[in-house]
Write a protein that holds these residues in place. Structure first.
Motif, PDB file in Angstrom:
ATOM      1  N   UNK A 149     102.973 -17.988  16.901  1.00  0.00           N
ATOM      2  CA  UNK A 149     102.321 -16.896  17.621  1.00  0.00           C
ATOM      3  C   UNK A 149     103.387 -16.173  18.442  1.00  0.00           C
ATOM      4  N   UNK A 150     103.868 -15.014  17.971  1.00  0.00           N
ATOM      5  CA  UNK A 150     104.960 -14.318  18.660  1.00  0.00           C
ATOM      6  C   UNK A 150     104.564 -13.799  20.031  1.00  0.00           C
ATOM      7  N   UNK A 151     103.266 -13.721  20.316  1.00  0.00           N
ATOM      8  CA  UNK A 151     102.826 -13.281  21.634  1.00  0.00           C
ATOM      9  C   UNK A 151     103.042 -14.366  22.672  1.00  0.00           C
ATOM     10  N   UNK A 152     103.248 -15.605  22.224  1.00  0.00           N
ATOM     11  CA  UNK A 152     103.432 -16.728  23.133  1.00  0.00           C
ATOM     12  C   UNK A 152     104.883 -17.188  23.172  1.00  0.00           C
ATOM     13  N   UNK A 153     105.507 -17.320  21.995  1.00  0.00           N
ATOM     14  CA  UNK A 153     106.864 -17.861  21.942  1.00  0.00           C
ATOM     15  C   UNK A 153     107.537 -17.467  20.641  1.00  0.00           C
ATOM     16  N   UNK A 154     108.866 -17.472  20.645  1.00  0.00           N
ATOM     17  CA  UNK A 154     109.615 -17.250  19.409  1.00  0.00           C
ATOM     18  C   UNK A 154     109.751 -18.551  18.614  1.00  0.00           C
ATOM     19  N   UNK A 155     109.297 -19.650  19.180  1.00  0.00           N
ATOM     20  CA  UNK A 155     109.362 -20.937  18.498  1.00  0.00           C
ATOM     21  C   UNK A 155     108.122 -21.165  17.648  1.00  0.00           C
ATOM     22  N   UNK A 156     108.262 -22.009  16.643  1.00  0.00           N
ATOM     23  CA  UNK A 156     107.181 -22.257  15.688  1.00  0.00           C
ATOM     24  C   UNK A 156     106.968 -23.752  15.506  1.00  0.00           C
ATOM     25  N   UNK A 157     105.866 -24.104  14.852  1.00  0.00           N
ATOM     26  CA  UNK A 157     105.539 -25.486  14.508  1.00  0.00           C
ATOM     27  C   UNK A 157     105.310 -25.583  13.002  1.00  0.00           C
ATOM     28  N   UNK A 158     105.736 -26.688  12.423  1.00  0.00           N
ATOM     29  CA  UNK A 158     105.441 -27.010  11.027  1.00  0.00           C
ATOM     30  C   UNK A 158     104.598 -28.284  11.018  1.00  0.00           C
ATOM     31  N   UNK A 159     103.472 -28.228  10.314  1.00  0.00           N
ATOM     32  CA  UNK A 159     102.550 -29.354  10.218  1.00  0.00           C
ATOM     33  C   UNK A 159     102.649 -29.961   8.815  1.00  0.00           C
ATOM     34  N   UNK A 160     102.847 -31.252   8.746  1.00  0.00           N
ATOM     35  CA  UNK A 160     102.930 -31.953   7.459  1.00  0.00           C
ATOM     36  C   UNK A 160     101.888 -33.072   7.435  1.00  0.00           C
ATOM     37  N   UNK A 161     100.933 -32.974   6.501  1.00  0.00           N
ATOM     38  CA  UNK A 161      99.862 -33.952   6.384  1.00  0.00           C
ATOM     39  C   UNK A 161     100.226 -34.975   5.299  1.00  0.00           C
ATOM     40  N   UNK A 162     100.233 -36.245   5.669  1.00  0.00           N
ATOM     41  CA  UNK A 162     100.691 -37.312   4.775  1.00  0.00           C
ATOM     42  C   UNK A 162      99.522 -38.251   4.501  1.00  0.00           C
ATOM     43  N   UNK A 163      99.218 -38.478   3.211  1.00  0.00           N
ATOM     44  CA  UNK A 163      98.074 -39.333   2.882  1.00  0.00           C
ATOM     45  C   UNK A 163      98.467 -40.813   2.883  1.00  0.00           C
ATOM     46  N   UNK A 164      97.471 -41.676   2.730  1.00  0.00           N
ATOM     47  CA  UNK A 164      97.684 -43.114   2.839  1.00  0.00           C
ATOM     48  C   UNK A 164      98.669 -43.636   1.800  1.00  0.00           C
ATOM     49  N   UNK A 165      98.519 -43.187   0.573  1.00  0.00           N
ATOM     50  CA  UNK A 165      99.377 -43.688  -0.502  1.00  0.00           C
ATOM     51  C   UNK A 165     100.842 -43.326  -0.247  1.00  0.00           C
TER      52      UNK A 165
END
Length: 381
Positions: free
Chosen positions: A147-163
C-alpha cells in the motif's frame, strides 16, 4: 499557481480525472512530487490502465509467454510485458500484482528447484530480489501485499501446506492440502517469519484469486471460503461467500474497490441466469450486501447471448463501480458500468489468452496494472 499552498494545489488536482492528473505531473517538478507523494495518493484517483496475463499461443510457440493489454486501445503496450529490465532467469512467472507492483517467480534451469522472488515496478523499472524459502517451489500460494499510501515497503505471503511442511496428511480430514504454515516476508526487515496456522482447516486452490486491502490479504480458499490475514499473521478471519456455488468448489473472483472487498458471482459460481456483485460489510460477522445484479440477457443482449455461459469477471476498478469481463471463444475484454448498466467492448485477446495446453487445466489470471510513478522501491535497483 506558485502562490497556491501545497494542500490547496493537491485538493484541486484530486478533483481531476485520472488522465488529467497524470498530465499534471509534467507541469513542474513541484507538481510531480506532490502527486507522487505517499501522503497525497489517498486523495488522487487511481485507474487501471491495463492487464498483465500469461498464456500459450500454440500457433507461435508452445512456451508460455507474457502479455499486456491496454484499456486505452493503443496498439503498443504502456509497459513492456517482457519485463526485460529484470535480472536474467530461465523462466519468469507473474504470481500477483498489487497497487502498481508485480510479484514474480524466477526459476533457474541449472537448478530446477532453485528459485527467487522478484518484486518490481513496471512503470519505473525498479526491482528488488526476495530470497525464496525452502518451501517456495511447492507452496500452495504466494501473494503480495503493498500500500504506497502507507509505506514504500511490501510484504510477501507464502502459504505452505502440511505435505510440503513435512506433516503427513490426516486420512480422516475432509480438507486435503490443508495449509499448515504461513511465511511472511517484510522488505523493511529483509527476512521471513513463520507462523503455524491454527485457523481452519482450509486449503487454497492453485491460481487462487486474492486481494490486499487495508493491510489485510484476502485469499479465496476451497469450500466457499475467503481467508483474511493481516501483515503480521496475527489476526485471521474465515468468511463464507454469500451464495454457495452450484457447479464449482472454488471462488472465481474477489476484488478490492473503493475501500471494500467485493465478490463477483459469475457463471461458475451461480445458476447461470445472472451476474451478481456483493460487498463485504462486516468481516467479523461475515455480512454481505448485494451491490448489483443483472440478468445475462440484460448484460450481453441477444446478439452476444452465447457469452452467458462462457465469461469471467477478472477485476474491478479501484475507484468506480466498473467491472472488467473476459468472455467467449475469442476472449473478448469488456467493461461493465454498474451505475449506468452499460457494457463496453475493449478488444479481443484471442488465442494469446489461453492458459492451458492439452491435459493442463490452469485458468488465465489477469493482473490489473495501476501505474505507480514513485521512484522509491524499498531497497530496490
Amino acid at each position: 499557481t506558485a502562490k497556491l499552498t501545497d494542500d490547496l494545489l493537491v485538493d484541486i488536482i484530486s478533483r481531476l480525472r485520472y488522465k488529467s492528473t497524470c498530465c499534471c505531473k509534467c507541469v513542474s517538478k513541484r507538481w510531480r512530487d506532490l502527486i507522487s507523494h505517499r501522503d497525497h495518493r489517498k486523495k488522487m484517483l487511481q485507474s487501471i490502465v491495463g492487464f498483465f496475463y500469461e498464456g500459450y499461443n500454440q500457433f507461435r510457440s508452445p512456451r508460455k509467454a507474457r502479455y499486456f493489454t491496454n484499456l486505452s486501445r493503443q496498439r503498443s503496450p504502456l509497459v513492456d510485458p517482457s519485463l526485460s529490465f529484470l535480472p536474467n532467469c530461465d523462466t519468469l512467472d507473474i504470481l500477483d500484482a498489487c497497487n502498481g507492483l508485480l510479484l514474480c517467480r524466477c526459476w533457474k534451469a541449472a537448478h530446477p528447484l532453485k528459485l527467487d522472488y522478484v518484486v518490481c515496478n513496471p512503470t519505473t523499472e525498479k526491482w528488488v530480489s526476495v530470497p525464496a524459502t525452502d518451501w517456495s517451489s511447492t507452496s500452495s500460494a504466494t501473494r503480495l501485499g503493498f500500500d504506497p499510501a502507507i509505506s514504500s515497503h511490501f510484504h510477501v505471503f507464502e502459504f505452505i501446506d502440511e505435505e510440503s511442511w513435512g506433516i503427513a496428511e490426516d486420512e480422516q480430514s475432509e480438507c486435503y492440502g490443508r495449509i499448515q504454515t504461513l511465511a511472511i516476508y517484510w522488505s523493511k526487515a529483509g527476512a521471513w517469519k513463520y507462523q503455524t496456522v491454527e485457523h481452519g482447516p482450509f486449503a487454497i486452490p492453485k491460481n487462487s484469486p486474492g486481494s490486499f486491502l487495508n493491510g489485510i490479504l484476502n485469499l479465496a480458499a476451497y469450500n466457499n471460503l475467503i481467508v483474511a490475514v493481516d501483515v503480521e499473521g496475527d489476526n485471521w478471519s474465515l468468511v463464507h461467500i454469500p451464495k454457495p456455488p452450484y457447479y464449482a468448489d472454488d471462488i472465481n473472483g474477489i476484488f478490492p474497490s473503493q475501500g471494500q472487498l467485493y465478490f463477483a458471482n459469475s457463471p461458475a459460481d451461480s445458476d447461470g441466469s445472472e451476474l451478481s456483485i456483493w460487498v463485504l460489510d462486516d468481516f467479523i460477522k461475515g455480512k454481505w450486501t448485494l451491490k448489483h445484479n443483472v440478468s445475462h440477457l440484460q448484460l450481453f443482449g441477444t446478439k452476444y447471448s452465447s457469452y452467458a455461459n462462457d465469461y469471467s469477471v477478472i477485476s474491478m476498478h479501484p475507484e468506480h463501480s466498473l467491472i472488467f469481463i473476459v468472455a467467449g471463444h475469442d476472449k473478448t475484454l469488456m467493461s461493465y458500468d454498474m451505475d449506468s448498466r452499460q457494457l463496453r467492448f475493449i478488444c479481443q485477446l484471442g488465442s494469446e489468452c489461453t492458459a492451458e495446453l492439452p491435459a493442463c487445466g490452469d485458468k488465465t489470471l489477469f493482473h490489473p496494472h495501476v501505474p505507480l510513478f514513485s521512484e522509491s522501491l524499498a531497497d530496490g535497483y
